[in-house]
Design a protein around this motif. Sequence first.
Motif, PDB file in Angstrom:
ATOM      1  N   GLU A 103      65.000   7.814  48.886  1.00  0.00           N
ATOM      2  CA  GLU A 103      64.541   6.750  48.227  1.00  0.00           C
ATOM      3  C   GLU A 103      64.754   5.655  48.784  1.00  0.00           C
ATOM      4  N   GLY A 104      64.097   4.409  49.358  1.00  0.00           N
ATOM      5  CA  GLY A 104      64.281   3.393  50.073  1.00  0.00           C
ATOM      6  C   GLY A 104      64.853   3.382  51.417  1.00  0.00           C
ATOM      7  N   THR A 105      65.117   4.455  51.867  1.00  0.00           N
ATOM      8  CA  THR A 105      65.924   4.657  53.164  1.00  0.00           C
ATOM      9  C   THR A 105      64.630   4.885  54.244  1.00  0.00           C
ATOM     10  N   ALA A 106      65.189   4.761  55.510  1.00  0.00           N
ATOM     11  CA  ALA A 106      64.327   5.021  56.750  1.00  0.00           C
ATOM     12  C   ALA A 106      63.992   6.335  56.658  1.00  0.00           C
ATOM     13  N   PHE A 107      64.448   7.334  55.928  1.00  0.00           N
ATOM     14  CA  PHE A 107      63.943   8.696  56.037  1.00  0.00           C
ATOM     15  C   PHE A 107      62.875   9.100  55.222  1.00  0.00           C
ATOM     16  N   VAL A 108      62.320   8.009  54.532  1.00  0.00           N
ATOM     17  CA  VAL A 108      60.806   8.172  54.008  1.00  0.00           C
ATOM     18  C   VAL A 108      59.775   7.110  54.392  1.00  0.00           C
ATOM     19  N   PRO A 109      58.926   7.714  55.174  1.00  0.00           N
ATOM     20  CA  PRO A 109      57.945   6.671  55.844  1.00  0.00           C
ATOM     21  C   PRO A 109      57.339   5.757  54.873  1.00  0.00           C
ATOM     22  N   ALA A 110      57.227   4.472  55.413  1.00  0.00           N
ATOM     23  CA  ALA A 110      56.248   3.655  54.390  1.00  0.00           C
ATOM     24  C   ALA A 110      54.933   3.810  54.337  1.00  0.00           C
ATOM     25  N   ASP A 111      54.264   4.372  55.496  1.00  0.00           N
ATOM     26  CA  ASP A 111      52.937   4.498  55.429  1.00  0.00           C
ATOM     27  C   ASP A 111      52.611   5.712  54.539  1.00  0.00           C
ATOM     28  N   PRO A 112      51.779   5.557  53.709  1.00  0.00           N
ATOM     29  CA  PRO A 112      51.234   6.606  52.573  1.00  0.00           C
ATOM     30  C   PRO A 112      51.015   7.953  52.968  1.00  0.00           C
ATOM     31  N   PHE A 113      50.150   8.003  53.996  1.00  0.00           N
ATOM     32  CA  PHE A 113      49.520   9.413  54.536  1.00  0.00           C
ATOM     33  C   PHE A 113      50.943  10.069  55.321  1.00  0.00           C
ATOM     34  N   ALA A 114      51.776   9.018  56.056  1.00  0.00           N
ATOM     35  CA  ALA A 114      52.885   9.658  56.575  1.00  0.00           C
ATOM     36  C   ALA A 114      53.800  10.201  55.595  1.00  0.00           C
ATOM     37  N   ARG A 115      53.857   9.607  54.249  1.00  0.00           N
ATOM     38  CA  ARG A 115      54.739   9.962  53.361  1.00  0.00           C
ATOM     39  C   ARG A 115      54.147  11.210  52.792  1.00  0.00           C
ATOM     40  N   ALA A 116      52.756  11.356  52.478  1.00  0.00           N
ATOM     41  CA  ALA A 116      52.427  12.306  51.918  1.00  0.00           C
ATOM     42  C   ALA A 116      52.476  13.606  52.877  1.00  0.00           C
ATOM     43  N   THR A 117      52.202  13.721  54.188  1.00  0.00           N
ATOM     44  CA  THR A 117      52.432  14.547  55.153  1.00  0.00           C
ATOM     45  C   THR A 117      53.812  15.100  55.061  1.00  0.00           C
ATOM     46  N   MET A 118      54.815  14.130  54.943  1.00  0.00           N
ATOM     47  CA  MET A 118      56.258  14.496  54.792  1.00  0.00           C
ATOM     48  C   MET A 118      56.438  15.277  53.370  1.00  0.00           C
ATOM     49  N   ASN A 119      55.896  15.303  52.393  1.00  0.00           N
ATOM     50  CA  ASN A 119      55.939  15.961  51.318  1.00  0.00           C
ATOM     51  C   ASN A 119      55.257  17.299  51.476  1.00  0.00           C
ATOM     52  N   GLY A 120      53.889  17.204  52.117  1.00  0.00           N
ATOM     53  CA  GLY A 120      53.531  18.573  52.637  1.00  0.00           C
ATOM     54  C   GLY A 120      54.295  19.382  52.995  1.00  0.00           C
TER      55      GLY A 120
END
Length: 201
Positions: A75-92
Amino acid sequence: MKLYSMPSSGNSYKVRLLLALLGRAVEIVDVEDNSAEIQRAKSDGMLPFGKAPVLMLDDGRLLPESNAILGFLGEGTAFVPADPFARATMNGWMFWEQNQHEGTVAVRAALLNYAHRRHLATPERLADLLERGHANLQIMETRLQAHDWLAADAVSLADICLYGYTHSAGSRGGFDMARFPGINRWIERIASLPGYKGLSE
């Protein structure tokens, strides 16, 4: 913080790896599978779901499940994308890792490497896990043939998550990693990240 960690487990390793990459200090409590230490941790209530890893926060709260811990630490690091779609893709990718990838790649390695599980390693089961594991690795390969990282334009929690069991799929699970040049290049990229530590470090 304190991390109850199974030294040989990819699930525990991915948490240790993220902590190393973030430069976060943590006390490691080794609780290897089928050991007195893991039984003691269970008896003491340190493993809410009966398995490692579990992160104990400074205030004593316990956070189980490797990918939940990655999300908390990331949370709050560069390892979590700021873009919502990229973040959701990461979670996927992270959901898929636990739902599909681990059940083949990690399970085959466990059957081959843990003496107390070898009675479950029938030729039929090993062959099935090999076939399905190769299919799962091919899903990663398809993405990594065209992209450096799984979910975004930079390394994310998805990469740390999938690295845990993928990087040792050949040596521990007997998978034919020569089939997957994209994965092999990705493994090298992660191993070159500043602060990187290997499974046994």
